[in-house]
Design a protein around this motif. Structure first.
Motif, PDB file in Angstrom:
ATOM      1  N   ILE A   1       0.842  -1.207   0.000  1.00  0.00           N
ATOM      2  CA  ILE A   1       0.000   0.000   0.000  1.00  0.00           C
ATOM      3  C   ILE A   1       0.873   1.252   0.000  1.00  0.00           C
ATOM      4  O   ILE A   1       0.566   2.231  -0.691  1.00  0.00           O
ATOM      5  CB  ILE A   1      -0.979  -0.010   1.186  1.00  0.00           C
ATOM      6  CG1 ILE A   1      -1.974  -1.169   1.028  1.00  0.00           C
ATOM      7  CG2 ILE A   1      -1.711   1.322   1.294  1.00  0.00           C
ATOM      8  CD1 ILE A   1      -2.845  -1.412   2.240  1.00  0.00           C
ATOM      9  N   SER A   2       1.968   1.232   0.735  1.00  0.00           N
ATOM     10  CA  SER A   2       2.893   2.371   0.719  1.00  0.00           C
ATOM     11  C   SER A   2       3.381   2.647  -0.697  1.00  0.00           C
ATOM     12  O   SER A   2       3.450   3.809  -1.123  1.00  0.00           O
ATOM     13  CB  SER A   2       4.086   2.115   1.635  1.00  0.00           C
ATOM     14  OG  SER A   2       3.690   2.067   2.984  1.00  0.00           O
ATOM     15  N   GLY A   3       3.713   1.601  -1.432  1.00  0.00           N
ATOM     16  CA  GLY A   3       4.169   1.765  -2.814  1.00  0.00           C
ATOM     17  C   GLY A   3       3.090   2.358  -3.699  1.00  0.00           C
ATOM     18  O   GLY A   3       3.356   3.265  -4.507  1.00  0.00           O
ATOM     19  N   ILE A   4       1.868   1.881  -3.551  1.00  0.00           N
ATOM     20  CA  ILE A   4       0.751   2.387  -4.355  1.00  0.00           C
ATOM     21  C   ILE A   4       0.500   3.854  -4.053  1.00  0.00           C
ATOM     22  O   ILE A   4       0.366   4.690  -4.960  1.00  0.00           O
ATOM     23  CB  ILE A   4      -0.508   1.532  -4.119  1.00  0.00           C
ATOM     24  CG1 ILE A   4      -0.317   0.131  -4.722  1.00  0.00           C
ATOM     25  CG2 ILE A   4      -1.748   2.209  -4.687  1.00  0.00           C
ATOM     26  CD1 ILE A   4      -1.385  -0.879  -4.318  1.00  0.00           C
ATOM     27  N   VAL A   5       0.443   4.209  -2.787  1.00  0.00           N
ATOM     28  CA  VAL A   5       0.132   5.589  -2.391  1.00  0.00           C
ATOM     29  C   VAL A   5       1.296   6.526  -2.731  1.00  0.00           C
ATOM     30  O   VAL A   5       1.109   7.581  -3.340  1.00  0.00           O
ATOM     31  CB  VAL A   5      -0.228   5.643  -0.893  1.00  0.00           C
ATOM     32  CG1 VAL A   5      -0.340   7.078  -0.422  1.00  0.00           C
ATOM     33  CG2 VAL A   5      -1.525   4.881  -0.626  1.00  0.00           C
ATOM     34  N   TYR A   6       2.500   6.147  -2.366  1.00  0.00           N
ATOM     35  CA  TYR A   6       3.665   6.995  -2.609  1.00  0.00           C
ATOM     36  C   TYR A   6       3.881   7.216  -4.106  1.00  0.00           C
ATOM     37  O   TYR A   6       4.212   8.328  -4.541  1.00  0.00           O
ATOM     38  CB  TYR A   6       4.914   6.366  -1.982  1.00  0.00           C
ATOM     39  CG  TYR A   6       6.136   7.234  -2.099  1.00  0.00           C
ATOM     40  CD1 TYR A   6       6.397   8.219  -1.151  1.00  0.00           C
ATOM     41  CD2 TYR A   6       7.017   7.082  -3.153  1.00  0.00           C
ATOM     42  CE1 TYR A   6       7.516   9.032  -1.259  1.00  0.00           C
ATOM     43  CE2 TYR A   6       8.141   7.890  -3.271  1.00  0.00           C
ATOM     44  CZ  TYR A   6       8.388   8.863  -2.324  1.00  0.00           C
ATOM     45  OH  TYR A   6       9.488   9.674  -2.432  1.00  0.00           O
ATOM     46  N   GLY A   7       3.672   6.179  -4.891  1.00  0.00           N
ATOM     47  CA  GLY A   7       3.894   6.275  -6.330  1.00  0.00           C
ATOM     48  C   GLY A   7       2.931   7.201  -7.046  1.00  0.00           C
ATOM     49  O   GLY A   7       3.190   7.616  -8.173  1.00  0.00           O
ATOM     50  N   ASP A   8       1.829   7.540  -6.412  1.00  0.00           N
ATOM     51  CA  ASP A   8       0.826   8.398  -7.044  1.00  0.00           C
ATOM     52  C   ASP A   8       0.673   9.725  -6.297  1.00  0.00           C
ATOM     53  O   ASP A   8      -0.398  10.330  -6.300  1.00  0.00           O
ATOM     54  CB  ASP A   8      -0.515   7.656  -7.126  1.00  0.00           C
ATOM     55  CG  ASP A   8      -1.362   8.098  -8.315  1.00  0.00           C
ATOM     56  OD1 ASP A   8      -0.859   8.842  -9.180  1.00  0.00           O
ATOM     57  OD2 ASP A   8      -2.534   7.677  -8.381  1.00  0.00           O
ATOM     58  N   ARG A   9       1.747  10.219  -5.683  1.00  0.00           N
ATOM     59  CA  ARG A   9       1.691  11.479  -4.936  1.00  0.00           C
ATOM     60  C   ARG A   9       1.157  12.657  -5.748  1.00  0.00           C
ATOM     61  O   ARG A   9       0.368  13.441  -5.219  1.00  0.00           O
ATOM     62  CB  ARG A   9       3.072  11.820  -4.343  1.00  0.00           C
ATOM     63  CG  ARG A   9       3.492  10.880  -3.253  1.00  0.00           C
ATOM     64  CD  ARG A   9       4.854  11.223  -2.656  1.00  0.00           C
ATOM     65  NE  ARG A   9       5.854  11.743  -3.559  1.00  0.00           N
ATOM     66  CZ  ARG A   9       6.567  11.035  -4.438  1.00  0.00           C
ATOM     67  NH1 ARG A   9       6.370   9.736  -4.560  1.00  0.00           N
ATOM     68  NH2 ARG A   9       7.480  11.607  -5.207  1.00  0.00           N
ATOM     69  N   PRO A  10       1.519  12.811  -7.045  1.00  0.00           N
ATOM     70  CA  PRO A  10       0.968  13.949  -7.800  1.00  0.00           C
ATOM     71  C   PRO A  10      -0.565  13.900  -7.919  1.00  0.00           C
ATOM     72  O   PRO A  10      -1.212  14.939  -7.991  1.00  0.00           O
ATOM     73  CB  PRO A  10       1.627  13.829  -9.185  1.00  0.00           C
ATOM     74  CG  PRO A  10       2.876  13.040  -8.932  1.00  0.00           C
ATOM     75  CD  PRO A  10       2.535  12.085  -7.812  1.00  0.00           C
ATOM     76  N   PHE A  11      -1.120  12.707  -7.911  1.00  0.00           N
ATOM     77  CA  PHE A  11      -2.574  12.534  -7.953  1.00  0.00           C
ATOM     78  C   PHE A  11      -3.202  13.115  -6.688  1.00  0.00           C
ATOM     79  O   PHE A  11      -4.199  13.834  -6.743  1.00  0.00           O
ATOM     80  CB  PHE A  11      -2.882  11.041  -8.091  1.00  0.00           C
ATOM     81  CG  PHE A  11      -4.342  10.676  -8.062  1.00  0.00           C
ATOM     82  CD1 PHE A  11      -5.169  10.966  -9.135  1.00  0.00           C
ATOM     83  CD2 PHE A  11      -4.875  10.013  -6.975  1.00  0.00           C
ATOM     84  CE1 PHE A  11      -6.513  10.606  -9.125  1.00  0.00           C
ATOM     85  CE2 PHE A  11      -6.214   9.650  -6.946  1.00  0.00           C
ATOM     86  CZ  PHE A  11      -7.035   9.953  -8.031  1.00  0.00           C
ATOM     87  N   TYR A  12      -2.601  12.835  -5.531  1.00  0.00           N
ATOM     88  CA  TYR A  12      -3.129  13.352  -4.264  1.00  0.00           C
ATOM     89  C   TYR A  12      -2.970  14.870  -4.155  1.00  0.00           C
ATOM     90  O   TYR A  12      -3.750  15.530  -3.485  1.00  0.00           O
ATOM     91  CB  TYR A  12      -2.478  12.651  -3.070  1.00  0.00           C
ATOM     92  CG  TYR A  12      -2.832  11.195  -3.025  1.00  0.00           C
ATOM     93  CD1 TYR A  12      -4.116  10.785  -2.684  1.00  0.00           C
ATOM     94  CD2 TYR A  12      -1.900  10.228  -3.355  1.00  0.00           C
ATOM     95  CE1 TYR A  12      -4.459   9.451  -2.671  1.00  0.00           C
ATOM     96  CE2 TYR A  12      -2.237   8.889  -3.332  1.00  0.00           C
ATOM     97  CZ  TYR A  12      -3.507   8.509  -3.000  1.00  0.00           C
ATOM     98  OH  TYR A  12      -3.851   7.185  -2.994  1.00  0.00           O
TER      99      TYR A  12
END
Length: 159
Positions: free
Chosen positions: A105-116
């Motif tokens: 989950i850390s990889g999924i969330v961190y990898g999409d930081r510009p989306f957040y």
């Protein structure tokens, strides 16, 4: 996988997806290398099933979906078994997924930081992971917090 290391994450944005679109239906395919510990995240309108090892099935898939109240949630799946494993082998797979899920989950969330950055309200959306199994004791849906919790736990050491 193990403890999340942002330097070992490779992100592939699959066109026509961007860091802004899609929102609902945005899909994540997370795979890894047992040898190097490298994580590979594909983000798109569809899952990238070409990178999934059909023998191992140790990927984590996730997507932004609306719940019954119309709120977006990050809904993931982990394939424990479809009846091809004994109960004890499925149990081992389930335990490994449970142990490694925070890293995934850390990889999924961190990898999409510009989306957040574009959709900051989603930082507080719930994350649920559905463990798929033919064995009822491993067939579960578990709550894993919010993207904000995962981003706040990641320490990036600049190399």
């Amino acid at each position: 996988m193990s403890e999340f290391d942002p330097h070992k994450l490779t992100v592939n944005l699959m066109t026509p997806a961007t860091f802004a679109q899609p929102v609902e239906g945005r899909k994540y395919t997370l795979t890894h290398s047992d040898i190097t510990g490298q994580l590979f995240l594909d983000i798109g309108y569809m899952y990238n099933m070409q990178v999934v090892n059909p023998q191992m099935r140790d990927e984590v898939l996730a997507e932004w979906k609306k719940d019954v109240n119309g709120h977006l949630t990050l809904a993931g799946t982990a394939y424990v078994d479809g009846g091809e494993y004994s109960s004890s082998a499925a149990g081992i797979r389930f335990k490994i997924f449970m142990k490694e899920m925070d890293t995934a989950i850390s990889g999924i969330v961190y990898g999409d930081r510009p989306f957040y950055a574009r959709y900051p309200l989603l930082l507080d959306a719930p994350i649920f992971i559905h463990y798929m199994s033919n064995y009822p004791q491993y067939r579960q849906v578990l709550y894993y917090g919010t993207p904000r919790q995962y981003l706040s736990q990641i320490n990036v050491v600049h190399r």
